[in-house]
Design an enzyme around this catalytic site. Structure first.
Site, short mmCIF file in Angstrom:
data_model
loop_
_atom_site.label_atom_id
_atom_site.label_comp_id
_atom_site.label_asym_id
_atom_site.label_seq_id
_atom_site.Cartn_x
_atom_site.Cartn_y
_atom_site.Cartn_z
N GLY A 174 27.62 43.15 -10.24
CA GLY A 174 27.78 43.28 -8.79
C GLY A 174 26.51 42.97 -8.04
O GLY A 174 26.49 43.03 -6.81
N CYS A 175 25.46 42.63 -8.74
CA CYS A 175 24.20 42.28 -8.11
C CYS A 175 24.03 40.76 -8.19
O CYS A 175 24.32 40.16 -9.22
CB CYS A 175 23.02 42.95 -8.81
SG CYS A 175 23.07 44.75 -8.73
N ALA A 176 23.57 40.16 -7.11
CA ALA A 176 23.34 38.71 -7.10
C ALA A 176 22.18 38.35 -8.03
O ALA A 176 22.20 37.31 -8.68
CB ALA A 176 23.05 38.23 -5.69
N SER A 177 21.18 39.22 -8.11
CA SER A 177 20.06 38.98 -9.01
C SER A 177 20.31 39.71 -10.33
O SER A 177 21.26 40.47 -10.46
CB SER A 177 18.75 39.44 -8.36
OG SER A 177 18.85 40.78 -7.97
#
Length: 135
Positions: free
Chosen positions: A49-52
């Site tokens: 769920g994190c872009a990074s």
């Protein structure tokens, strides 16, 4: 309910008027965190769920919640440091009682993070809450 380390961040943010200065403060907090051992950067510790890239390695030994974490993005690494100040050292049973949205709102983060970073921050909080609830 927030711990003193988090209260110190709130006080610092109140002193810093400019959001560029606040971002620098968050980034500096992330730089001050020890790196996560590469052996702990595995699918089980990766936060979806994190872009990074984000890894959280929790520990609930002795009934106290703490975690190590790392990200490949400096601002996200700083957000991990903010969450560390909010949660690390709490009794495991208290972790779920923290209103992370309200506490982080005191920093004004809700209004100054991109939608992707806000989603990632929520995903990290959910992982922390899930681990503590399962302990």
């Amino acid at each position: 309910m927030a711990q003193q380390k988090f209260e110190d961040i709130v006080e610092t943010f109140e002193f810093l008027d400019d959001w560029e200065d606040r971002y620098r403060e968050v980034i500096d907090m992330g730089k001050a965190m020890p790196p996560l051992d590469d052996a702990l950067k595995v699918p089980a510790t990766k936060v979806d769920g994190c872009a990074s890239q984000v890894w959280l390695h929790p520990n609930t030994d002795g009934g106290v919640f703490t975690f190590d974490g790392e990200s490949d993005a400096m601002i996200v690494r700083g957000l991990i440091a903010v969450l560390h100040a909010l949660y690390a050292g709490l009794p495991v049973a208290e972790v779920g009682k923290v209103d992370a949205g309200a506490e982080l709102g005191r920093l004004g983060l809700n209004d100054h993070l991109s939608a992707q970073r806000s989603n990632g921050l929520r995903a990290m909080v959910e992982r922390i809450r899930h681990v503590a609830a399962a302990a």
